[in-house]
Structures are given as C-alpha cells and as structure tokens.
Write a protein that holds these residues in place. Structure first.
Motif, PDB file in Angstrom:
ATOM      1  N   ASP A 101       0.823  -1.215   0.000  1.00 11.98           N
ATOM      2  CA  ASP A 101       0.000   0.000   0.000  1.00 11.98           C
ATOM      3  C   ASP A 101       0.852   1.259   0.000  1.00 11.98           C
ATOM      4  OD1 ASP A 101       1.002   0.022   2.557  1.00 11.98           O
ATOM      5  OD2 ASP A 101      -0.949  -0.065   3.559  1.00 11.98           O
ATOM      6  N   GLY A 102       2.189   1.081  -0.053  1.00 14.64           N
ATOM      7  CA  GLY A 102       3.088   2.226  -0.132  1.00 14.64           C
ATOM      8  C   GLY A 102       3.438   2.860   1.194  1.00 14.64           C
ATOM      9  N   GLN A 124       6.647  -5.051 -10.919  1.00 15.75           N
ATOM     10  CA  GLN A 124       5.390  -4.309 -10.839  1.00 15.75           C
ATOM     11  C   GLN A 124       4.880  -4.194  -9.405  1.00 15.75           C
ATOM     12  OE1 GLN A 124       2.643  -5.216 -14.411  1.00 15.75           O
ATOM     13  NE2 GLN A 124       4.060  -6.953 -14.383  1.00 15.75           N
ATOM     14  N   LEU A 125       5.001  -5.271  -8.628  1.00 13.08           N
ATOM     15  CA  LEU A 125       4.544  -5.229  -7.245  1.00 13.08           C
ATOM     16  C   LEU A 125       5.424  -4.317  -6.400  1.00 13.08           C
ATOM     17  CD1 LEU A 125       3.652  -8.992  -6.688  1.00 13.08           C
ATOM     18  CD2 LEU A 125       2.059  -7.068  -6.767  1.00 13.08           C
ATOM     19  N   ALA A 126       6.739  -4.350  -6.662  1.00  9.16           N
ATOM     20  CA  ALA A 126       7.647  -3.480  -5.917  1.00  9.16           C
ATOM     21  C   ALA A 126       7.328  -2.013  -6.171  1.00  9.16           C
ATOM     22  CB  ALA A 126       9.095  -3.786  -6.289  1.00  9.16           C
ATOM     23  N   GLY A 130       5.813   1.347  -3.781  1.00 10.04           N
ATOM     24  CA  GLY A 130       6.573   2.590  -3.665  1.00 10.04           C
ATOM     25  C   GLY A 130       8.069   2.419  -3.599  1.00 10.04           C
ATOM     26  N   ALA A 131       8.592   1.250  -3.961  1.00  6.42           N
ATOM     27  CA  ALA A 131      10.031   1.021  -3.899  1.00  6.42           C
ATOM     28  C   ALA A 131      10.745   1.627  -5.101  1.00  6.42           C
ATOM     29  CB  ALA A 131      10.315  -0.483  -3.846  1.00  6.42           C
ATOM     30  N   HIS A 132      12.027   1.910  -4.897  1.00  9.40           N
ATOM     31  CA  HIS A 132      12.894   2.257  -6.021  1.00  9.40           C
ATOM     32  C   HIS A 132      13.425   0.933  -6.552  1.00  9.40           C
ATOM     33  CE1 HIS A 132      16.548   3.336  -8.214  1.00  9.40           C
ATOM     34  NE2 HIS A 132      16.023   4.538  -8.367  1.00  9.40           N
ATOM     35  N   VAL A 133      13.180   0.641  -7.827  1.00  6.66           N
ATOM     36  CA  VAL A 133      13.494  -0.677  -8.372  1.00  6.66           C
ATOM     37  C   VAL A 133      14.606  -0.611  -9.410  1.00  6.66           C
ATOM     38  CG1 VAL A 133      12.588  -2.675  -9.621  1.00  6.66           C
ATOM     39  CG2 VAL A 133      11.123  -1.460  -7.993  1.00  6.66           C
ATOM     40  N   THR A 134      15.654  -1.382  -9.149  1.00  8.43           N
ATOM     41  CA  THR A 134      16.694  -1.617 -10.137  1.00  8.43           C
ATOM     42  C   THR A 134      16.491  -3.034 -10.639  1.00  8.43           C
ATOM     43  OG1 THR A 134      18.254  -0.154  -9.014  1.00  8.43           O
ATOM     44  CG2 THR A 134      19.181  -1.737 -10.569  1.00  8.43           C
ATOM     45  N   ALA A 135      16.610  -3.252 -11.939  1.00  6.44           N
ATOM     46  CA  ALA A 135      16.351  -4.572 -12.506  1.00  6.44           C
ATOM     47  C   ALA A 135      17.449  -4.950 -13.484  1.00  6.44           C
ATOM     48  CB  ALA A 135      14.999  -4.581 -13.212  1.00  6.44           C
TER      49      ALA A 135
END
Length: 247
Positions: A101-102, A124-126, A130-135
């Motif tokens: 929910d952030g 997408q869930l991360a 509200g996460a900062h996502v590196t992939a």
C-alpha cells in the motif's frame, strides 16, 4: 510451465503434495462437496505437482487451490499468474518487508532476471509498494522491463549489470534473485546493513552461503501439440515472461 485449461473438474479433497502447474479455464463438472463453483464458472487453479495434468485439455483441480477468474482476464493471462505472481508477492511482502500500500519507508530493491515470469511480477509489485526498483535482464528486454515501471534497468552482461551496481548509488534493502550463477561476493557489497537476498533459484553453493551468512533466503504462447518445444524453452532459462500452453 503454465497451461491453459479449457475444461476443469473441481473436487473438494484436502490439499496435499507439492504445488505444480498453473491452469485456467471453465469448470465442466464439480465434486459433490464443492460449494464455491459450478459448471460454466471461469477459474484459475494450481494443480498438485504429484498429480500433474496441466498440459492437457481436461484436468482435475482442488477447490482449495482454485479461484474465480474475473471476466476481463483471459484464460491465457490467468494461467500465467498463480505460481509466478504468488512467488513474487511472498518474496516482497514476507521476506523483503515491503508494504504494497506504499506505507513505510521507501525501499531500494533489486530484481534479477526481471524479464522472466517471477521477475516481471516482482518489478510491478515493488513499484506498487513505492520502492525504487533496479532490474537486470538481457539487452533485448530492457525496454520491456522499463515499461513495467523499473527505475533503472541494467543489461546483466554489462560491467555494471554483472556487478549489480545500482545507478542511483544506493545500497539494496532487498534483492529478489530470479537468476542463477551469481555468487554471494557480488551481492555483499551492494547490500544495506540489513539488506536481504531472497534467492528463488538456490543451488548447493547458495544454500551453504545462506547457512553461513544467515541470508534470508513469456509473452510467447505454444499450442498443446508443441508442449515439448515450450518445455525446452522453459528449461533453457531465457524465456521472456511466462510460457503459456494453449489447446
């Protein structure tokens, strides 16, 4: 491997055995004790691995492992969701401590093999949380992973990608590790003080490292007649997204 189940028989037996194939389709028959479903219902289910049956026109699903499929979700889309989606959900919420929910402090999360089945859901869930996502992913899938919402996407064959270094310079609070062949020595310098690695493809070395270091642990669709080809592509380890098998 995911299969599109065109016709399903639902029974009310107890859950046992190891979870296996994802399937989706329409109920044609129900057991005498089934309460939630009736013939004609559109469903998504997980079949027990010990029983199998995902690569077939008909299959038998357990009521406790079956849910209704919303009308806007096709059978092919639904069949690619359960195992990959739940794995990503559990990794992020139960092990990475992310609130979807952030709420709570923003987390910096790395998702490896982000173009794969679990990886796409994890990205997408991360972002939903509200996460900062590196992939990381292969060069051909960088635009795809960016479209899923990843903030930074690295070609896993590039120097920074191989080193798992975040372009933001921040340490990772959690790594959802969907790839293979990455040693602990690569993860360690990139983790925050309380950072965790959720290894979804652990080998013997990873299991030993987990004990020693106390680390927490495709868009392509194939017809049923091409199931062997689809399975081979899955085993190859370079499929984009979930592999869907249709009758």
């Amino acid at each position: 491997m995911a299969g599109k189940l065109m016709h399903a028989c639902v029974y009310d037996g107890s859950v046992s055995g190891v979870v296996g194939s994802d399937v989706a389709g329409e109920v044609v028959e129900v057991g005498s004790g089934v309460k939630k479903f009736k013939p004609g219902d559109k469903v998504v289910a997980i079949l027990r691995l010990i029983a199998g049956g995902g690569l077939s026109e008909y299959g038998v699903a357990n009521e406790k492992l079956t849910v209704s499929r919303p009308p806007e979700v096709s059978a092919a889309e639904g069949s690619g969701l359960p195992i990959a989606g739940l794995t990503a959900h559990m990794a992020l919420t139960q092990y990475a401590g992310l609130n979807l929910d952030g709420t709570g402090p923003q987390k910096n999360i790395l998702v490896t093999a982000a173009s794969g089945g679990v990886g796409q859901y994890a990205v997408q869930l991360a972002k939903l949380g509200g996460a900062h996502v590196t992939a990381t992913c292969g060069a051909r899938n960088i635009d795809l992973v960016k479209s899923l919402g990843a903030d930074d996407v690295l070609d896993y064959k590039s120097p920074d990608g191989a080193a798992l270094k975040s372009p933001s310079g921040r340490k990772y609070d959690a790594v959802v590790h969907c790839a293979t062949g990455v040693s602990w020595s690569v993860f360690k310098p990139n983790l925050s003080d309380k950072g965790v690695v959720i290894d979804l493809t652990p080998g013997a070395a990873a299991m030993w490292t987990c004990v020693v270091n106390k680390v927490t642990c495709s868009g392509k669709r194939h017809r049923l007649g091409r199931a062997e080809e689809a399975w081979s592509k899955c085993i190859d380890g370079h499929a984009t997204g979930k592999i869907i098998v249709e009758p």
